[in-house]
Design an enzyme around this catalytic site. Structure first.
Site, PDB file in Angstrom:
ATOM      1  N   ASP A 362       0.822  -1.382   0.192  1.00  0.00           N
ATOM      2  CA  ASP A 362      -0.081  -0.429  -0.388  1.00  0.00           C
ATOM      3  C   ASP A 362       0.817   0.675  -0.199  1.00  0.00           C
ATOM      4  O   ASP A 362       2.140   0.652   0.515  1.00  0.00           O
ATOM      5  CB  ASP A 362      -0.856  -0.327   1.222  1.00  0.00           C
ATOM      6  CG  ASP A 362      -1.438   1.257   1.277  1.00  0.00           C
ATOM      7  OD1 ASP A 362      -2.226   1.743   0.709  1.00  0.00           O
ATOM      8  OD2 ASP A 362      -1.708   1.462   2.725  1.00  0.00           O
ATOM      9  N   GLY A 580       0.424  -3.605   4.365  1.00  0.00           N
ATOM     10  CA  GLY A 580      -0.197  -2.633   4.531  1.00  0.00           C
ATOM     11  C   GLY A 580      -0.679  -1.560   5.740  1.00  0.00           C
ATOM     12  O   GLY A 580       0.149  -2.718   6.928  1.00  0.00           O
ATOM     13  N   ASP A 581      -1.498  -0.846   6.187  1.00  0.00           N
ATOM     14  CA  ASP A 581      -1.632  -0.436   7.474  1.00  0.00           C
ATOM     15  C   ASP A 581      -2.919   0.075   7.852  1.00  0.00           C
ATOM     16  O   ASP A 581      -3.177   0.989   9.048  1.00  0.00           O
ATOM     17  CB  ASP A 581      -0.671   1.194   7.609  1.00  0.00           C
ATOM     18  CG  ASP A 581      -0.950   2.184   7.146  1.00  0.00           C
ATOM     19  OD1 ASP A 581      -0.881   3.134   7.473  1.00  0.00           O
ATOM     20  OD2 ASP A 581      -1.635   2.188   5.260  1.00  0.00           O
ATOM     21  N   GLY A 582      -4.166   0.727   7.044  1.00  0.00           N
ATOM     22  CA  GLY A 582      -4.869   0.593   7.250  1.00  0.00           C
ATOM     23  C   GLY A 582      -6.074   0.246   7.232  1.00  0.00           C
ATOM     24  O   GLY A 582      -6.683  -1.185   6.335  1.00  0.00           O
ATOM     25  N   ILE A 583      -7.096   0.311   7.577  1.00  0.00           N
ATOM     26  CA  ILE A 583      -8.990   0.196   7.114  1.00  0.00           C
ATOM     27  C   ILE A 583      -9.501  -0.649   5.568  1.00  0.00           C
ATOM     28  O   ILE A 583      -9.859  -1.327   5.417  1.00  0.00           O
ATOM     29  CB  ILE A 583     -10.274   1.006   7.609  1.00  0.00           C
ATOM     30  CG1 ILE A 583     -10.174   0.876   9.181  1.00  0.00           C
ATOM     31  CG2 ILE A 583     -11.339  -0.139   7.383  1.00  0.00           C
ATOM     32  CD1 ILE A 583     -10.991   1.870   9.192  1.00  0.00           C
ATOM     33  N   ASN A 584      -8.343   0.616   5.108  1.00  0.00           N
ATOM     34  CA  ASN A 584      -8.930   0.481   3.355  1.00  0.00           C
ATOM     35  C   ASN A 584      -7.398  -0.949   3.349  1.00  0.00           C
ATOM     36  O   ASN A 584      -8.150  -1.457   1.564  1.00  0.00           O
ATOM     37  CB  ASN A 584      -8.461   1.801   2.634  1.00  0.00           C
ATOM     38  CG  ASN A 584      -6.979   1.551   2.880  1.00  0.00           C
ATOM     39  OD1 ASN A 584      -6.715   1.396   4.174  1.00  0.00           O
ATOM     40  ND2 ASN A 584      -6.287   2.177   1.961  1.00  0.00           N
ATOM     41  N   ASP A 585      -6.726  -1.344   3.291  1.00  0.00           N
ATOM     42  CA  ASP A 585      -6.359  -2.915   3.010  1.00  0.00           C
ATOM     43  C   ASP A 585      -6.428  -3.597   4.027  1.00  0.00           C
ATOM     44  O   ASP A 585      -6.420  -4.979   3.331  1.00  0.00           O
ATOM     45  CB  ASP A 585      -4.527  -2.446   3.835  1.00  0.00           C
ATOM     46  CG  ASP A 585      -3.855  -1.009   3.178  1.00  0.00           C
ATOM     47  OD1 ASP A 585      -4.225  -0.544   1.913  1.00  0.00           O
ATOM     48  OD2 ASP A 585      -3.388  -0.396   3.321  1.00  0.00           O
ATOM     49  N   ALA A 586      -7.686  -3.453   4.606  1.00  0.00           N
ATOM     50  CA  ALA A 586      -7.970  -4.614   5.330  1.00  0.00           C
ATOM     51  C   ALA A 586      -8.261  -6.047   4.628  1.00  0.00           C
ATOM     52  O   ALA A 586      -7.870  -7.159   4.848  1.00  0.00           O
ATOM     53  CB  ALA A 586      -9.013  -4.507   6.663  1.00  0.00           C
ATOM     54  N   ALA A 587      -9.503  -5.834   3.564  1.00  0.00           N
ATOM     55  CA  ALA A 587      -9.308  -7.062   3.250  1.00  0.00           C
ATOM     56  C   ALA A 587      -9.137  -7.376   1.955  1.00  0.00           C
ATOM     57  O   ALA A 587      -8.857  -8.769   2.125  1.00  0.00           O
ATOM     58  CB  ALA A 587     -11.228  -6.477   1.871  1.00  0.00           C
TER      59      ALA A 587
END
Length: 738
Positions: A362, A580-587
């Site tokens: 990310d 990654g590091d954020g919610i947007n990378d969770a999936a």
């Protein structure tokens, strides 16, 4: 999770029971050596007691193992459990025959199945513990949603809306809610009134906040920074964008197929061989025994000897050490990781990560720091003499320190990330703290702020904003040349109607990013960049760290990230890790083979990742890779060690020495060999520590040599230099654009 915990408890109970039985056996053994003559010890040696002990072990703690082993044998896909069950059952069978028909003259060895199952269950339990750590509930993700919302009840004629706090779960479509500065937005919706900047970095990966005007879309979980918004709810509760991500993650976690364990693969082939050898042993002694052996040895009954030998083969073949080979190495590997700030969840992770050949990064917060920092301050407004020449004595009206001092004075009143960056830069240059005159501060979200400082009117923000506050930009020519920056935002500072200077703000690339990407490509690993950010920002960061342009994807939404990762995984040969590091990378983290979260272990990313880099340093990725490779190497050595004992033991068990020396492998010797091989495996696993420490020194001595010569790392070292020469900036500018 409850189900998994219940399974772990059950396996824990089985473990305790089997080790208790094992202890009873050992007491019996020891008393044998010491020669104690107590009557209760005599009872421990009675055949009846041993038969019941052994049966109890097979039926209660070992039941699952044995049933599973036999099932997979019938299916024709034998695994580790098949070996265990064959060994345990055959030793039980031979011992029972020996006990029930003493005239055969066989030896009974009922302790064998008990010890065997105890050791294998220990290995299993260690593995389950690791797996439970690996799957996490999604509480961290859902915690980013506030629990309450301010619902607008009725706006009376005075134009004042009264609000009431309601739980977010009670919101329905069409409700109007008010979001105050500093609050998290409770539901997805459309702005109906107000103006504010909203920090959406956790979703889009954009480090800079976005201005929201009436008609703009906002997502639940984002932070409202500096203005009050009235939002019309479109998707409440679990239907929000965060809800979608939670669902994607849960799907990915349930879909995740476990890696085919190395031990299972190996023992599968091995089982076929052992069964064949056992059958061959029986056939050989039954048919040709009389020719090979003198009559004194087999006392007339060849079939009985053949049966005994073929069973011994099965017993010896079951390597306890096999059950310990993987879990012990993994235990040492994961605890080693923990001391180095690497959170590794489970053994299969190490196995997968050691095979990784594609790593997806990310951008914001992973390759970059994830928050804006001031990179340069450029003074403007030359004093020009009557001949149109620049007065060389005092080139600028304001020095860099002045510009920062004024800007920080205004920005200390706001909670905008760029404002914070400017205040930080001013502090690091030890600028004097100045305060805005009371009541003089005003800001317009998305444009800028203005305040009176030391009797001067200081405006800071966009070019259009400082013009609106009386700055005539005659010096616009000097601005232009700095303006095509790839990854930067420019903040204009006006003092009393004069453009005093520009402040460049950038989300800086992490210092170790270039080295990490370089190391990975040297190891033959493909690197990709997925960013929700704009094209030029994404390509700029990729060029600095060395990710090839064809592997850069920008403007990618959270669900598209996980689709991209799944797309890469369609090729069976590609093992994908996502960093990654954020919610947007969770999936995407959840759907990749190995998810790696960077940062201090809070929030959604680290909840769904199998590896967390706790120290927030990208170079820990290289440590984790090295650790996983060394651990898997150790597992392979352990397997060889476990089988080595068998390779020696099996021919002897099959009676290869009988014709020459009359030696048969007695069960107690087989048991002792088994213990030795288990100790060997444990020792080799513990040696992993020493290997990793020496390897780590090699890794960490390398980057410093590399980074000092890298053209890119140089520019990060000076963020705000106090140097006032204008030409210096040209060089720095070229360096940035290279």
């Amino acid at each position: 999770m409850k189900e998994k915990r219940a399974q772990l408890q059950e396996s824990g109970r089985g473990l305790v029971v089997s080790w208790a039985l094992c202890a009873v056996c050992l007491v019996g053994h020891l008393s044998n050596f010491i020669g104690v003559k107590a009557s209760w010890i005599h009872a421990l040696h009675s055949t009846g007691f041993h038969i019941s002990l052994s049966l109890f072990t097979l039926l209660i703690p070992g039941r699952r193992l044995i049933i599973d082993g036999l099932k997979s044998l019938i299916k024709g896909a034998p695994n580790m459990n098949t070996l265990v069950s064959l060994g345990a059952l055959s030793s039980f069978a031979v011992s029972s025959m020996a006990a029930l028909m003493p005239k055969l003259g066989w030896k009974a060895f009922f302790e064998e199945p008990v010890m065997l199952i105890a050791v294998v269950l220990l290995g299993r339990n260690l593995e389950q513990r690791a797996k439970i750590k690996a799957t996490s509930d999604m509480t961290g993700l859902l915690n980013t949603l506030p629990s309450k919302a301010r619902l607008v009840v009725d706006s009376d004629t005075g134009g004042q809306a009264s609000t009431v706090e309601v739980p977010c779960t009670n919101l329905s479509v069409g409700d109007h809610i008010i979001v105050l500065p500093g609050d998290r937005i409770p539901a997805d919706g459309i702005v109906r009134a107000g103006r504010s900047t909203v920090d959406e970095s956790s979703f889009t990966g954009e480090p800079l906040p976005v201005t929201k005007l009436p008609g703009g879309q906002v997502s639940a979980g984002c932070i409202n920074l500096n203005g009050m918004l009235t939002v019309e709810v479109q998707r409440p509760g679990g239907e929000t964008a965060i809800g979608d991500i939670v669902r994607l993650v849960e799907e990915a976690q349930t879909r995740e197929a476990p890696v085919q364990q190395l031990a299972d693969k190996v023992s599968g082939h091995f089982t076929h061989g052992v069964i064949a050898l056992s059958a061959a042993t029986f056939m050989f002694w039954n048919l040709f025994g009389a020719r090979v052996l003198p009559a004194t040895l087999h006392q007339g009954s060849l079939t009985s000897l053949a049966l005994q030998l073929s069973c011994t083969v099965l017993v010896v073949a079951c390597p306890c050490a096999l059950g310990l080979a993987t879990p012990t190495a993994v235990m040492v590997g994961t605890s080693l990781g923990a001391t180095r700030g690497l959170l590794l969840r489970g053994g299969s992770i190490l196995e997968k990560f050691s095979m990784v050949n594609a790593i997806v990064f990310d951008k914001t917060g992973t390759l970059t720091i994830g928050r804006p920092t001031v990179t340069r301050v450029v003074p403007q407004g030359c004093i020009v003499d009557t001949h149109g020449r620049q007065d060389s004595a005092s080139t600028y009206k304001w020095s860099k320190a002045d510009i920062l001092k004024f800007a920080a004075g205004v920005e200390s009143n706001t909670n905008h990330p760029i404002g914070k960056a400017i205040v930080e830069a001013a502090n690091s240059m030890n600028c004097p703290n100045v305060k805005a005159k009371d009541g003089s501060f005003t800001e317009e979200p998305g444009s800028g702020a203005v305040a009176v400082i030391e009797q001067k009117k200081v405006s800071i923000g966009t070019l259009e904003w400082v013009r609106r506050h009386g700055v005539d930009d005659t010096s616009h020519t000097t601005i232009q040349e700095f303006d095509d920056f790839k990854n930067q935002s420019v903040v204009y500072v006006g003092v009393d109607g004069v453009l005093a200077g520009l402040i460049y703000v950038e989300d800086q690339v992490r210092e170790d990013a270039h080295h990490v990407v370089e190391s990975l490509s040297k190891q033959g690993i493909n690197t990709y960049l997925l960013s929700g950010d704009k094209k030029n920002a994404a390509e700029y960061v990729a060029s600095v760290v060395g990710i090839p342009k064809k592997n850069v994807f920008y403007g990618v939404k959270p669900d598209e990230k996980s689709k991209f990762v799944s797309g890469l995984q369609k090729d069976q040969q590609v093992i994908v890790a996502m960093v990654g590091d954020g919610i947007n990378d969770a999936a995407a983290l959840a759907s990749s083979h190995v998810g790696v979260a960077i940062g201090g272990g809070v929030g959604a990313a680290s909840d769904v990742s199998s590896i967390v880099l706790m120290q927030n340093r990208l170079s820990q990725l290289l440590d984790a890779l090295e650790l996983s490779r060394l651990t898997m190497k150790t597992v392979r050595q352990n397997l060889w060690w476990a089988f080595g004992y068998n390779i020696v033991g099996l021919p002897v068990a099959a009676g290869i020495l009988l014709p020459f020396t009359g030696t048969m492998l007695t069960p107690s010797i087989a048991g002792a060999l088994m213990g030795l091989s288990s100790i060997g495996v444990m020792t080799n696993s513990l040696l992993l520590r020493l290997k990793f420490v020496s390897k780590e020194r090699e890794i960490h001595s390398a980057p410093f040599l590399a980074s000092s010569n890298s053209p890119h790392t140089h520019r990060h070292s000076h963020s705000v230099d106090a140097d006032n020469h204008h030409h210096h900036h040209h060089h720095q500018n070229e360096g940035l654009n290279q």
